[in-house]
Every structure is written in C-alpha cells, then in structure tokens.
Design a protein around this motif. Structure first.
Motif, PDB file in Angstrom:
ATOM      1  N   THR A  47      74.923 115.991  25.440  1.00 52.36           N
ATOM      2  CA  THR A  47      73.674 116.139  26.175  1.00 52.36           C
ATOM      3  C   THR A  47      73.899 115.776  27.624  1.00 52.36           C
ATOM      4  O   THR A  47      74.572 114.777  27.925  1.00 52.36           O
ATOM      5  N   VAL A  48      73.337 116.569  28.516  1.00 53.66           N
ATOM      6  CA  VAL A  48      73.340 116.276  29.944  1.00 53.66           C
ATOM      7  C   VAL A  48      71.900 116.011  30.363  1.00 53.66           C
ATOM      8  O   VAL A  48      71.018 116.850  30.147  1.00 53.66           O
ATOM      9  N   HIS A  49      71.671 114.842  30.939  1.00 57.68           N
ATOM     10  CA  HIS A  49      70.343 114.474  31.429  1.00 57.68           C
ATOM     11  C   HIS A  49      70.431 114.233  32.923  1.00 57.68           C
ATOM     12  O   HIS A  49      71.350 113.578  33.399  1.00 57.68           O
ATOM     13  N   GLY A  50      69.497 114.784  33.657  1.00 55.49           N
ATOM     14  CA  GLY A  50      69.495 114.575  35.090  1.00 55.49           C
ATOM     15  C   GLY A  50      68.455 115.445  35.760  1.00 55.49           C
ATOM     16  O   GLY A  50      67.568 116.012  35.107  1.00 55.49           O
ATOM     17  N   ILE A  51      68.576 115.540  37.073  1.00 59.07           N
ATOM     18  CA  ILE A  51      67.700 116.392  37.869  1.00 59.07           C
ATOM     19  C   ILE A  51      68.510 117.610  38.274  1.00 59.07           C
ATOM     20  O   ILE A  51      69.404 117.514  39.123  1.00 59.07           O
ATOM     21  N   PRO A  52      68.277 118.749  37.654  1.00 61.01           N
ATOM     22  CA  PRO A  52      69.097 119.931  37.967  1.00 61.01           C
ATOM     23  C   PRO A  52      68.961 120.335  39.429  1.00 61.01           C
ATOM     24  O   PRO A  52      67.871 120.250  40.016  1.00 61.01           O
ATOM     25  N   ASP A  53      70.066 120.753  40.017  1.00 58.97           N
ATOM     26  CA  ASP A  53      70.007 121.304  41.360  1.00 58.97           C
ATOM     27  C   ASP A  53      69.120 122.544  41.350  1.00 58.97           C
ATOM     28  O   ASP A  53      69.056 123.273  40.357  1.00 58.97           O
ATOM     29  N   PRO A  54      68.427 122.812  42.465  1.00 58.46           N
ATOM     30  CA  PRO A  54      67.563 124.005  42.498  1.00 58.46           C
ATOM     31  C   PRO A  54      68.349 125.273  42.199  1.00 58.46           C
ATOM     32  O   PRO A  54      69.489 125.433  42.650  1.00 58.46           O
ATOM     33  N   LEU A  55      67.758 126.166  41.438  1.00 54.96           N
ATOM     34  CA  LEU A  55      68.411 127.424  41.109  1.00 54.96           C
ATOM     35  C   LEU A  55      68.370 128.366  42.304  1.00 54.96           C
ATOM     36  O   LEU A  55      67.399 128.376  43.073  1.00 54.96           O
ATOM     37  N   PRO A  56      69.397 129.175  42.467  1.00 53.64           N
ATOM     38  CA  PRO A  56      69.367 130.161  43.558  1.00 53.64           C
ATOM     39  C   PRO A  56      68.373 131.273  43.245  1.00 53.64           C
ATOM     40  O   PRO A  56      67.951 131.447  42.095  1.00 53.64           O
ATOM     41  N   ARG A 112      90.481 114.911  23.017  1.00 54.07           N
ATOM     42  CA  ARG A 112      89.653 114.951  24.218  1.00 54.07           C
ATOM     43  C   ARG A 112      89.417 116.384  24.656  1.00 54.07           C
ATOM     44  O   ARG A 112      90.224 117.264  24.437  1.00 54.07           O
ATOM     45  N   ARG A 113      88.288 116.557  25.340  1.00 53.20           N
ATOM     46  CA  ARG A 113      87.936 117.872  25.876  1.00 53.20           C
ATOM     47  C   ARG A 113      87.150 117.662  27.173  1.00 53.20           C
ATOM     48  O   ARG A 113      86.164 116.916  27.193  1.00 53.20           O
ATOM     49  N   THR A 114      87.587 118.288  28.251  1.00 54.27           N
ATOM     50  CA  THR A 114      86.866 118.246  29.513  1.00 54.27           C
ATOM     51  C   THR A 114      85.910 119.427  29.565  1.00 54.27           C
ATOM     52  O   THR A 114      86.297 120.564  29.277  1.00 54.27           O
ATOM     53  N   VAL A 115      84.649 119.142  29.897  1.00 56.02           N
ATOM     54  CA  VAL A 115      83.610 120.169  29.902  1.00 56.02           C
ATOM     55  C   VAL A 115      82.978 120.240  31.289  1.00 56.02           C
ATOM     56  O   VAL A 115      83.040 119.292  32.073  1.00 56.02           O
ATOM     57  N   SER A 116      82.380 121.365  31.566  1.00 54.91           N
ATOM     58  CA  SER A 116      81.650 121.549  32.815  1.00 54.91           C
ATOM     59  C   SER A 116      80.251 122.034  32.503  1.00 54.91           C
ATOM     60  O   SER A 116      80.002 122.640  31.453  1.00 54.91           O
ATOM     61  N   PHE A 117      79.320 121.775  33.437  1.00 57.44           N
ATOM     62  CA  PHE A 117      77.927 122.160  33.242  1.00 57.44           C
ATOM     63  C   PHE A 117      77.290 122.340  34.613  1.00 57.44           C
ATOM     64  O   PHE A 117      77.867 121.929  35.636  1.00 57.44           O
ATOM     65  N   PRO A 118      76.110 122.971  34.670  1.00 56.28           N
ATOM     66  CA  PRO A 118      75.455 123.168  35.969  1.00 56.28           C
ATOM     67  C   PRO A 118      75.207 121.837  36.676  1.00 56.28           C
ATOM     68  O   PRO A 118      74.966 120.815  36.048  1.00 56.28           O
ATOM     69  N   SER A 119      75.259 121.882  37.991  1.00 55.52           N
ATOM     70  CA  SER A 119      75.165 120.672  38.799  1.00 55.52           C
ATOM     71  C   SER A 119      73.826 119.966  38.611  1.00 55.52           C
ATOM     72  O   SER A 119      72.767 120.594  38.577  1.00 55.52           O
ATOM     73  N   ASN A 120      73.900 118.642  38.470  1.00 59.78           N
ATOM     74  CA  ASN A 120      72.726 117.785  38.329  1.00 59.78           C
ATOM     75  C   ASN A 120      72.846 116.591  39.262  1.00 59.78           C
ATOM     76  O   ASN A 120      73.942 116.138  39.581  1.00 59.78           O
ATOM     77  N   GLN A 121      71.698 116.058  39.665  1.00 59.21           N
ATOM     78  CA  GLN A 121      71.642 114.774  40.342  1.00 59.21           C
ATOM     79  C   GLN A 121      71.215 113.709  39.334  1.00 59.21           C
ATOM     80  O   GLN A 121      70.546 114.007  38.347  1.00 59.21           O
ATOM     81  N   SER A 122      71.603 112.453  39.583  1.00 55.86           N
ATOM     82  CA  SER A 122      71.276 111.340  38.671  1.00 55.86           C
ATOM     83  C   SER A 122      71.680 111.680  37.246  1.00 55.86           C
ATOM     84  O   SER A 122      70.924 111.501  36.292  1.00 55.86           O
ATOM     85  N   VAL A 123      72.909 112.169  37.093  1.00 58.31           N
ATOM     86  CA  VAL A 123      73.334 112.735  35.817  1.00 58.31           C
ATOM     87  C   VAL A 123      73.783 111.646  34.845  1.00 58.31           C
ATOM     88  O   VAL A 123      74.395 110.647  35.242  1.00 58.31           O
ATOM     89  N   SER A 124      73.448 111.820  33.589  1.00 56.85           N
ATOM     90  CA  SER A 124      73.955 111.007  32.485  1.00 56.85           C
ATOM     91  C   SER A 124      74.423 111.960  31.395  1.00 56.85           C
ATOM     92  O   SER A 124      73.813 113.010  31.181  1.00 56.85           O
ATOM     93  N   VAL A 125      75.481 111.573  30.704  1.00 56.56           N
ATOM     94  CA  VAL A 125      76.041 112.414  29.653  1.00 56.56           C
ATOM     95  C   VAL A 125      76.315 111.542  28.430  1.00 56.56           C
ATOM     96  O   VAL A 125      76.820 110.418  28.570  1.00 56.56           O
TER      97      VAL A 125
END
Length: 610
Positions: A399-408, A320-333
């Motif tokens: 793969t991360v699918h979703g609506i990315p949070d707005p970029l700063p 197993r491996r825990t991963v992180s990625f930029p914040s998304n809404q309605s996220v699927s992985v």
C-alpha cells in the motif's frame, strides 16, 4: 481483492469477546444495544460494557454513544483454548466479522484470579488469529492490567494484532498501583482512553477501568475507517491507526515507546488520512531476488496449504523486490500480508503471509520490499519444495499512502492518422505524436456502410504506428463484397485520454485475416491462447480464436479483481484475432485476461515484470 463481507458505507461488523475469566457476552436486550447483537445468548457486565464503548447507539435519547454507533455486534463466549479457537473462527467464518475485539488474556491455570496472573502462550489460539488475519480481519487486543512488562496474549502474538494499552484523563499511562496498571512492552501498538469509562452494563450503565475498556475504542475506530473506505485491508487499518496516533507528552518526542506504542489514538486524524488530499493506493508485484539465506533448521509449520501441520526441516530465503509507483508527497509504504505470497520469520511458523519494507528505501516514487520463502523437507529428509512460493513467484502486495502529485492534463489528440497497405496485407496505421503522451489506444469499427458508430479498442502501443493483424485489406469496398473498416486513435497519460484523432478508413475482407493465403482462415473452435511474451514488459500480444461472428469482450483484471484494461468490447468476425496489452502505466504483478465471446469464456494469467 474485495473484502470478504458486504458492509455498507456506514456499517461494519465488530465481534466482542468477554474476558477469559467470565463465561459471558453481550446483553442484547440493553436499550443502547438492542437490534445490534447476534451470536451467543449469554451475557455479562464486562462484555456488555466493552460492546457499548465500541458500538452503542446514538441519537436515541438514551445513555451513551459508541465510537462506531452503526456497527453490529457478534457476541461470543470463550473458555478453554478449543472453545476460544471455535469462537474466533465462528465469528469470522459464520458471521463474517470484520473486527475481533479481544478484551481478555490467556493465563496459566490456577493463577487467573491472582492479582498478577501468569501469562500463557497458546499455539491453538495463535492459529485462530493467524487464520483470521489471512481472511483480512482486524484483531485488537488488550495489553493487560498488571503494570508489568510481562507479555500477555493475544496482545503479544505480533503480526495481525493491534495491541492496545490504556491512558488516563491526563493522557498518561493508566496506573493505580504497583500491580494494577496498563502493561508495557515492545509489542504495544497504541494507547486509548481506559480510565473511568462510562458505558453499558447488564443493569444499565456503569464505570470501568482497564485496557479492556481501551481496546474497543480502537475497534470502533477501525469500524469507522471501513465505513469511509470499505476496500481497506487489515494492515492498512493498523498502519493508519499508528500513523494518526498523537505523541503524548510523556513520550518526550519519541515516535515509539514501550508505554504508549506509537501514541494515543486519534479517530479524527485516522479518518482524515483517508480523505482528500490523501490517497490509499493498492499495488502488487510478482517475483523477486534472493538476497540472503539461512542454514537448515527445524521448525513447526501450521495451516499451510499443501502441507500437514507438523515438524519440518527448513531453509529460509529473504526475497526482495524494488517497486515504483506514481509520485506522492508525505509518502508511507507498507505491506499487505493478506494479499501476498511469502511468509514471515516466526518459529513456529503459522504460514502468515507477510511483506515488509526494507528500512531506508522509501522515496516519493518507490521502495524496496521483502518477504521470505522456505525450502521444506520432512523430518526424514524428503524434499517437499518451496513454500509458499519460489522467489520468482512470490507476490508482494503493498500500500502507498500519501498526497499524490497533481495529474497532468490529458494529451492533445493525435493528428494525421493514415492507413496504408496493399490487397492481402494487414492495415498499417501511422499518426503524428501527441505531446505529453505515454501511449496510444487504437479503435476500430467495421461496417458495410460508410457510417460507423460502434468503435471499440483493438489495442494500444507506445509508438506512433500500429498493424491491425485482425484485418486484411480487400480489393474494393463498393460492389466487391468488402467491408469498410474505420479507425481512430486516442493518446493517453496518467491524466487521462485525449479526444479521438481524425478518422482513417480502408476496405477489408470480412472473411480473411491471413496474409499468407487467400483461403478463409476460420478457426474450428473458440480459444484464448497463451499471451506472448509472458512474463512481459511493458506489452504482450493476446490471440484468440472465434469460429463465428459474436459479441466479444477481452478484459484485463488485477489481482484484486479490479478492471485495468478493456481491450475489446464489441462484435468481431470469425477469425483468429490478436490484440496488444500495453501495461506501461501499470505496476508489476499478476493480471488475469478474460475472454467472453458468445457462449464461450476463458481466463489466462499474465505476469508483468518491471
């Protein structure tokens, strides 16, 4: 990773195979298919009908329009298992087909013409589809038309297959009698229209019904998805087709049923999930921890690099491996097997690369992934090693699918850049921090004149200071033979780079880089040294030797071949140079560092472990 083919924005290759009972393929001369068909010359009504549903022409004032009317068709005849294997491999290796449409089933000899033939599992045919999956090919397959829960193949093979049932005009499962209707089972993925479908046949046009007609609807949708995003993997296409399927009334609000899978396909929704505001992001991570292991058991392993296809004694480990990625809404992985290194748990095992998501672990910014590695012994007990990798070398592509949070917004430019140091020392840069910055990129330009226009990045850092180990401060700029070296710094975050800071300058000796001696330190040969540390988090130093002044590029690529950082891009003096690669904003994974310096080129691998 790029796809194996060179499809255009509006074109995908779809292979259509006739049913196993019919030695036939696609009528290439049909007016709605002319100019679209290659492969075997033989044809049949069934294969021609299937091809028209998937890819018949449009806007030609003739007949019908296929789901993906820009697709090309590769016609293949099948028969016994060896010819079927050859047809599949020919389609993906010779014709570079992206999608294998399989409107046929394997059956026990002597029963294939019965109203309900007996299903038959074929190891050889399974190997063909496993090989196609490894090559990032999409495979769709008909569930069968016998109104039964029996598992027919290839639809029942599992990983790498999109199993398709048939629906009627009322959005219900197609059934016409006790022995005629769309098959059911927990291996079904989706349903698609399959009753009274009008399409091309050898003599013109005709109506047909069955899961054979439903399957090319899904193949056509897959082709449309590749036209929108040619970088999609086969697992991306399967997951998005599932996600976008409509939950028909008979599903009673359930997400999955054995009659409809995840629902009846919806082409518009599938394509919408590939467009703004949605985004499909590919990541990889390397290395994980073993969380459980089996005892030893015997299985057959097929088509694994470095292993002959044979019986082995194995011990399976879940990694197993825990991963992180930029914040998304309605996220699927989900995992992308074709880019991963780790196998599934099938026995016999077809060395299918697999990564799954541990249920209940997905958040808007992360997930826990899993795969399996195997310790392998031959039948007499000789140890063969870990396959396909050790736990620390397993590759988790996801793969991360979703609506990315707005970029700063990008941060403001750094201020108060200064360069200090005494003769014989490396230039030392300091500056005032920029609010909202996650790091800084340092740029340099060396010239014998005060005017300098060719700045290039020499490194990056998360602090507000930087030592340029590629230069030595000299004793005087004018008349002393030294060069004028100028610097500026940019701040960055996920929103982009700032404007440059003010420029700071110092005098440097073009023939020296070592602080330990006054003698010139010029290497004898070109070389790219191993990065240190490696593995690293979040930064590593990359050193390289230049025996002469040459134009240099030092570029970092991810495992898919995408450029992620350009550390050097410009002329450098003869010396040993050191550059920092800061991967703060990159996901864990394997990266390739490529040095191109005049006539020399070399690549090394670095591993980012977060």
């Amino acid at each position: 990773m790029h796809r194996r083919h060179g499809i255009s924005q509006k074109e995908a290759q779809i292979q259509v195979i006739g049913v196993i009972e019919v030695s036939g393929g696609v009528r290439s001369g049909h007016p709605d298919l002319s100019g679209k068909v290659s492969g075997d010359a033989a044809y049949s009504d069934h294969g021609t009908h299937v091809a028209g549903i998937a890819a018949a022409k449009t806007n030609n004032n003739t007949g019908i329009a296929g789901v993906d009317w820009n697709a090309q068709i590769v016609s293949q005849q099948i028969g016994d298992d060896p010819s079927t294997y050859s047809a599949i491999m020919d389609a993906v290796q010779t014709y570079d087909s992206d999608i294998l449409n399989n409107s046929w089933v394997t059956c026990v000899a002597g029963t294939c013409l019965d109203p309900v033939p007996q299903p038959r599992y074929s190891t050889l045919v399974r190997r063909a589809f496993a090989n196609a999956y490894k090559l990032n090919v999409v495979s769709t397959a008909a569930m069968g038309n016998y109104n039964t829960t029996n598992t027919y193949y290839p639809a029942g093979f599992g990983q790498g297959i999109i199993a398709v049932g048939a629906t009627n005009r009322n959005d219900s499962r197609w059934v016409s009698s006790s022995s005629s209707g769309s098959n059911k089972g927990n291996h079904i993925d989706v349903g698609a229209p399959g009753q009274d479908i009008y399409s091309t046949v050898v003599g013109g046009y005709g109506w047909n019904t069955g899961t054979s007609m439903a399957t090319p609807h899904v193949s056509g949708i897959a082709g449309l998805m590749l036209a929108v995003n040619p970088n999609l993997y086969n697992d991306d296409i399967e997951q998005i087709i599932r996600m976008s399927a409509d939950k028909v009334t008979a599903m009673n609000g359930q997400n999955f049923t054995n009659e409809y899978g995840y629902g009846r396909v919806n082409a518009r929704k599938a394509l919408d999930l590939l467009r703004s505001p949605y985004a499909v992001a590919h990541y990889t991570a390397t290395g994980g921890s073993i969380v459980s292991s089996t005892g030893t058991y015997t299985t057959v392993i097929y088509d694994a690099p470095g292993l002959a296809s044979a019986v082995y004694i194995v011990k399976r480990h879940e990694v197993r491996r825990t991963v992180s990625f930029p914040s998304n809404q309605s996220v699927s992985v989900w995992g992308r097997g074709a880019a991963s290194k780790g196998w599934n748990i099938e026995s016999p095992n077809f060395s299918l690369p697999w990564v799954g998501v541990v249920p209940g672990t997905v958040t808007s910014t992360g997930a826990t992934l899993r795969t399996y590695v195997y310790q392998v012994w031959d039948e007499v007990g000789h140890y063969k090693g870990y396959y396909p990798a050790t736990a620390s070398n397993a590759i988790f592509a996801y793969t991360v699918h979703g609506i990315p949070d707005p970029l700063p917004d990008p941060p403001p430019a750094p201020t108060n850049l200064t360069v200090t140091g005494t003769t014989g020392q490396h230039p030392y840069l300091t500056w005032t921090a920029s609010s909202g910055a996650t790091g800084y990129k340092v740029y340099r330009c060396a010239n014998t004149y005060y005017t300098c226009s060719s700045f290039f990045q020499i490194g990056s850092t998360t602090s507000t200071s930087f030592t340029d180990t590629g230069k030595i401060i000299g004793s005087g700029c004018l008349g002393g033979g030294d060069e004028i070296t100028q610097y500026y710094v940019k701040a960055y975050n996920t929103g982009g780079d700032s404007n440059p800071s003010n420029t700071a300058a110092t005098c440097t000796n073009p023939s020296k880089r070592s602080v330990a001696t006054d003698a010139p330190d010029v290497p004898a040969t070109f070389a790219l040294h191993a990065a240190y540390p490696n593995p690293f988090n979040p930064a590593t130093e990359i050193r390289f030797d230049l025996p002469e002044a040459v134009p240099v590029t030092l570029v970092v690529y991810d495992a898919t071949g995408r450029e992620v950082a350009r550390l050097v891009d410009g002329p450098l003096a003869a010396a040993t140079h050191a550059v920092t690669f800061d991967a703060t904003d990159l996901p864990s994974g394997v990266y390739l560092v490529r040095l191109a310096a005049g006539p020399f080129a070399q690549t090394r691998r670095v591993v980012l472990l977060k």
